[in-house]
Write a protein that holds these residues in place. Structure first.
Motif, PDB file in Angstrom:
ATOM      1  N   SER A  41       0.712  -1.223  -0.009  1.00 30.51           N
ATOM      2  CA  SER A  41      -0.031   0.098  -0.079  1.00 30.51           C
ATOM      3  C   SER A  41       0.944   1.356  -0.096  1.00 30.51           C
ATOM      4  O   SER A  41       1.993   1.302   0.583  1.00 30.51           O
ATOM      5  CB  SER A  41      -1.014   0.230   1.183  1.00 30.51           C
ATOM      6  OG  SER A  41      -0.043   0.163   2.538  1.00 30.51           O
ATOM      7  N   LYS A 100       0.107   5.977   0.248  1.00 27.26           N
ATOM      8  CA  LYS A 100      -0.628   6.847   0.835  1.00 27.26           C
ATOM      9  C   LYS A 100      -0.855   7.773  -0.249  1.00 27.26           C
ATOM     10  O   LYS A 100       0.072   8.468  -0.830  1.00 27.26           O
ATOM     11  CB  LYS A 100      -0.008   7.232   2.189  1.00 27.26           C
ATOM     12  CG  LYS A 100       0.080   6.323   3.250  1.00 27.26           C
ATOM     13  CD  LYS A 100      -1.231   5.682   3.472  1.00 27.26           C
ATOM     14  CE  LYS A 100      -1.027   4.582   4.741  1.00 27.26           C
ATOM     15  NZ  LYS A 100      -2.341   3.783   4.891  1.00 27.26           N
ATOM     16  N   ASN A 136      -0.802  11.739  -0.734  1.00 26.32           N
ATOM     17  CA  ASN A 136      -0.001  12.695  -0.390  1.00 26.32           C
ATOM     18  C   ASN A 136      -1.127  14.229  -0.271  1.00 26.32           C
ATOM     19  O   ASN A 136      -2.145  13.997  -0.740  1.00 26.32           O
ATOM     20  CB  ASN A 136       1.036  13.177  -1.101  1.00 26.32           C
ATOM     21  CG  ASN A 136       0.858  13.766  -2.410  1.00 26.32           C
ATOM     22  OD1 ASN A 136       0.080  14.377  -3.067  1.00 26.32           O
ATOM     23  ND2 ASN A 136       1.923  13.346  -3.399  1.00 26.32           N
ATOM     24  N   ARG A 190      -4.609  14.827  -2.235  1.00 23.10           N
ATOM     25  CA  ARG A 190      -5.783  14.968  -1.305  1.00 23.10           C
ATOM     26  C   ARG A 190      -6.495  16.158  -1.762  1.00 23.10           C
ATOM     27  O   ARG A 190      -7.597  16.121  -1.744  1.00 23.10           O
ATOM     28  CB  ARG A 190      -5.279  14.839   0.032  1.00 23.10           C
ATOM     29  CG  ARG A 190      -6.337  14.958   1.112  1.00 23.10           C
ATOM     30  CD  ARG A 190      -6.067  14.765   2.620  1.00 23.10           C
ATOM     31  NE  ARG A 190      -5.043  13.881   2.803  1.00 23.10           N
ATOM     32  CZ  ARG A 190      -3.962  14.289   3.531  1.00 23.10           C
ATOM     33  NH1 ARG A 190      -3.720  15.661   3.984  1.00 23.10           N
ATOM     34  NH2 ARG A 190      -3.251  13.442   3.612  1.00 23.10           N
ATOM     35  N   ALA A 213      -9.830  11.841  -0.068  1.00 19.93           N
ATOM     36  CA  ALA A 213      -9.040  10.935   0.630  1.00 19.93           C
ATOM     37  C   ALA A 213      -8.854  11.442   2.262  1.00 19.93           C
ATOM     38  O   ALA A 213      -9.286  12.720   2.556  1.00 19.93           O
ATOM     39  CB  ALA A 213      -7.426  11.640   0.023  1.00 19.93           C
ATOM     40  N   ASP A 218      -5.505   9.699   6.821  1.00 22.07           N
ATOM     41  CA  ASP A 218      -4.619   8.866   6.661  1.00 22.07           C
ATOM     42  C   ASP A 218      -3.860   8.476   5.493  1.00 22.07           C
ATOM     43  O   ASP A 218      -3.292   7.722   5.377  1.00 22.07           O
ATOM     44  CB  ASP A 218      -5.308   7.436   7.483  1.00 22.07           C
ATOM     45  CG  ASP A 218      -5.574   7.641   8.917  1.00 22.07           C
ATOM     46  OD1 ASP A 218      -4.921   8.492   9.605  1.00 22.07           O
ATOM     47  OD2 ASP A 218      -6.596   6.995   9.135  1.00 22.07           O
ATOM     48  N   GLY A 219      -4.500   8.960   4.515  1.00 19.94           N
ATOM     49  CA  GLY A 219      -3.991   8.779   3.164  1.00 19.94           C
ATOM     50  C   GLY A 219      -4.540   7.924   2.289  1.00 19.94           C
ATOM     51  O   GLY A 219      -4.182   7.415   1.464  1.00 19.94           O
ATOM     52  N   ASN A 220      -5.922   7.355   2.793  1.00 22.48           N
ATOM     53  CA  ASN A 220      -6.534   6.548   2.117  1.00 22.48           C
ATOM     54  C   ASN A 220      -7.751   6.928   1.670  1.00 22.48           C
ATOM     55  O   ASN A 220      -8.105   8.132   1.617  1.00 22.48           O
ATOM     56  CB  ASN A 220      -7.068   5.266   3.369  1.00 22.48           C
ATOM     57  CG  ASN A 220      -6.191   4.542   4.151  1.00 22.48           C
ATOM     58  OD1 ASN A 220      -5.453   4.063   2.971  1.00 22.48           O
ATOM     59  ND2 ASN A 220      -6.252   4.603   5.186  1.00 22.48           N
ATOM     60  N   TYR A 227     -13.893   2.096   2.070  1.00 22.65           N
ATOM     61  CA  TYR A 227     -12.381   2.521   2.470  1.00 22.65           C
ATOM     62  C   TYR A 227     -11.705   1.624   1.387  1.00 22.65           C
ATOM     63  O   TYR A 227     -11.516   0.394   1.485  1.00 22.65           O
ATOM     64  CB  TYR A 227     -12.123   2.400   3.577  1.00 22.65           C
ATOM     65  CG  TYR A 227     -12.987   3.076   4.760  1.00 22.65           C
ATOM     66  CD1 TYR A 227     -12.423   4.283   5.316  1.00 22.65           C
ATOM     67  CD2 TYR A 227     -14.289   2.669   5.101  1.00 22.65           C
ATOM     68  CE1 TYR A 227     -13.319   5.026   6.105  1.00 22.65           C
ATOM     69  CE2 TYR A 227     -14.983   3.634   5.867  1.00 22.65           C
ATOM     70  CZ  TYR A 227     -14.503   4.540   6.527  1.00 22.65           C
ATOM     71  OH  TYR A 227     -15.268   5.373   7.398  1.00 22.65           O
ATOM     72  N   GLU A 232      -7.923   1.110  -0.150  1.00 21.04           N
ATOM     73  CA  GLU A 232      -6.380   1.139   0.163  1.00 21.04           C
ATOM     74  C   GLU A 232      -5.645   1.431  -1.117  1.00 21.04           C
ATOM     75  O   GLU A 232      -5.635   0.660  -1.805  1.00 21.04           O
ATOM     76  CB  GLU A 232      -5.886  -0.082   1.033  1.00 21.04           C
ATOM     77  CG  GLU A 232      -4.576  -0.028   1.580  1.00 21.04           C
ATOM     78  CD  GLU A 232      -4.196  -1.299   2.244  1.00 21.04           C
ATOM     79  OE1 GLU A 232      -4.640  -1.448   3.320  1.00 21.04           O
ATOM     80  OE2 GLU A 232      -3.671  -2.260   1.547  1.00 21.04           O
TER      81      GLU A 232
END
Lengths: 423, 154
Positions: free
Chosen positions: B2, B4, B6, B10, B41, B44-46, B121, B123
């Motif tokens: 995974s 994230k 950024n 986002r 997003a 947490d970057g998900n 959600y 990932e």
């Protein structure tokens, strides 16, 4: 106590997944097996339970398996795909023949485990907001309604009168067993006012409820059998409808097999849109043995006819037949051979589905207060094949699952599978 | 493995003028895609996706993805025609509970007709910019000999 060699006698969870690779969700299979075998919380996991946050049922809502004090455990779990497990651990361990799963706390999350193997993360259902409220009559609202994560449930009648004659109750059933010997509860105008206020309060929790559910034991009295039961439901549903402000809304009534006249009354006088009545076991001979009260007063063929009549009244996809999946293997009169049981049950399911009826399959568990408490339930592979077969019967006959799916109930593996069916 | 989202991406995802396309696999294995402006997003970057239709093809496909470990992809296109590709794995859906209810209320505030059915959600597994100029430069650098001869003659 479980039988020490039970694992050698049937396919494991992993083996069943391998066998049905790609045909069924691993979450559905795990739900079936956790329900079938039961589960317990480890000591550390149990410390997470908070009755102020989690849905621990404050009372003996359906008069089922508890006696004096309520279980201290929450009544259900949810997995990360939204699949619910509608079972509490207090029922699991005494009379079942297999070891229960264990809910373990790992890195501050709860997981379903078995013999040290970690399967899926679970979360505990949350307590409904209205449980802390009181009606203007001073009645705690948790005494009026209960809930699943997405449905509100009212059970206006707390006694099943099939039990009035000793031995006439359904042999797998423990619902209402706490009320078998009393007169049930009297429902006056104050009660119906409490219903309106409780539903109105519940709906303040925006997004929580997608369905209104009502059920009770069978009431045999009235000019025509079940007339008094129908009357009670009409009054209760009208009271609930006052808070919902819509002529029709998502409802599911799980009740006795009403006549067409009674069903038309329910349709015309209330907001009711969905109806479930339970044949319990899809075989006439076994129905006679397992459901003696239903057999004496209505009979298998007439019960089926009333299901078909209900489709005329409410439409295809709005009528379900509840079955206790697996009870057809109960001994000494049930099918000892699982393949034979599946063949017979699914043939009958297909016949019934042709008439626009679909199925609400409950995984048979041997509840402590039921006549069948010492029976042995079938293998996991049997339950999986049955769920797949029932789902196929629905699809083959072009029926949508509208009233008893993962969201509006959450207790039926075969209707969980409808989540990925295109309409 | 995974990755994230950024801060820059986002912000792009949360910009209402960004068009977001969610591509999924149906249970029958066919590709389906739809514009889904309710993708964003989280801190947490998900990736979070709000679904409003119980029986939309996307909802069906996302459940199927969680059940059978399938991936999805998101294409985000800004008004300036810059675009990003995100491959992701749906790992959880919330269809009830306090966290879901917070999104439900927020969606209703945005539009009283909204009736949220699920929060997904996703990932992120892979992210890259798909903007034409960026891809052209990357391609040129990686495959310098894949061009027509007249391009070299220019």
């Amino acid at each position: 106590m479980s039988e020490s060699n039970w694992r050698d006698q049937e396919l494991s969870y992993e083996q069943v997944l391998d066998k049905h690779n790609g045909d069924i969700s691993k979450f559905t299979v795990l739900k079936i097996d956790v329900t079938r075998r039961g589960y317990v919380y480890s000591e550390e996991a149990a410390k997470v339970i908070d009755p102020n946050k989690h849905h621990v049922e404050p009372n003996d809502f359906l008069g089922s398996t508890k006696t004096t004090n309520s279980s201290p455990f929450p009544i259900g779990l949810v997995m990360r795909d939204g699949t619910t497990i509608c079972s509490e651990p207090g029922l699991s361990t005494i009379v079942r023949q297999r070891d229960p799963y264990v809910i373990e706390l790992i890195d501050n999350k709860l997981y379903i485990t078995d013999q040290g193997r970690v399967y899926e993360e679970v979360e505990i259902w949350e307590r409904p907001d209205f449980y802390d409220k009181v009606t203007s009559n001073g009645t705690p609202m948790w005494q009026i309604a209960s809930a699943r994560p997405q449905r509100i449930t009212i059970a206006p009648g707390t006694k099943c009168h099939f039990w009035d004659k000793p031995g006439n109750g359904c042999k797998f059933c423990a619902l209402f067993s706490g009320h078998r010997c009393d007169e049930g509860e009297f429902r006056d105008e104050k009660y119906f006012q409490d219903v309106t206020e409780t539903v109105a309060e519940a709906l303040k929790q925006k997004g929580r409820y997608a369905s209104f559910h009502m059920t009770s034991g069978s009431t045999l009295s009235g000019r025509e059998i079940f007339d008094d039961e129908v009357e009670l439901y009409i009054k209760t549903l009208k009271a609930a409808g006052k808070a919902i402000h819509s002529d029709k809304f998502p409802t599911k009534l799980v009740a006795s097999a009403f006549s067409k006249r009674q069903l038309e009354r329910m349709r015309d006088e209330t907001g009711m849109t969905g109806y479930v009545t339970d044949l319990e076991v899809l075989n006439k001979d076994l129905f006679g043995w397992i459901c003696p009260g239903k057999t004496e007063f209505i009979g298998y063929d007439e019960w089926k006819k009333r299901l078909y009549d209900a489709v005329d009244v409410f439409g295809r996809g709005q009528v379900n037949c509840g079955i206790v999946a697996g009870v057809e293997t109960a001994q000494p009169y049930g099918f000892a051979d699982e393949d034979k049981a599946l063949e017979i049950v699914l043939k009958e399911a297909n016949e019934i589905a042709k008439h626009g009826v679909t199925f609400s399959e409950c995984v048979w568990t041997t509840l402590p207060k039921s006549y069948f408490s010492k029976q042995k339930t079938p293998s996991l592979d049997y339950y999986v094949r049955l769920a797949l077969g029932l789902a196929e019967a629905r699809r083959r006959n072009g029926i949508q699952e509208n009233i008893d799916d993962y969201r509006r109930c959450g207790n039926h593996p075969n209707t969980d599978l409808a989540r990925i069916e295109k309409w | 493995m995974s990755v994230k989202i950024n801060g820059t991406l986002r912000n792009i995802l949360s910009d209402k003028s960004t068009i977001k396309l969610l591509a999924t696999l149906t249970p029958e294995g066919e590709v389906h895609s739809a514009v889904k402006q309710s993708i964003f997003a989280d801190e947490d970057g998900n990736i979070v996706y709000l679904e409003f239709f119980e029986k939309s093809q996307t909802n069906i496909d996302l459940v199927n993805s969680i059940w059978f470990d399938k991936t999805v992809s998101i294409t985000a296109v800004t008004p300036e025609r810059k675009s990003w590709y995100i491959k992701g794995k749906p790992v959880r859906t919330r269809v009830f509970g306090k966290e879901y209810e917070a999104f439900y209320r927020q969606a209703e505030e945005n539009n009283p007709n909204n009736d949220l059915v699920a929060v997904y959600y996703i990932e992120p597994l892979e992210i890259y910019e798909q903007t034409y100029d960026v891809q052209q430069a990357k391609h040129k650098e990686k495959f310098p000999l894949y061009a027509h001869l007249d391009k070299y003659a220019d």
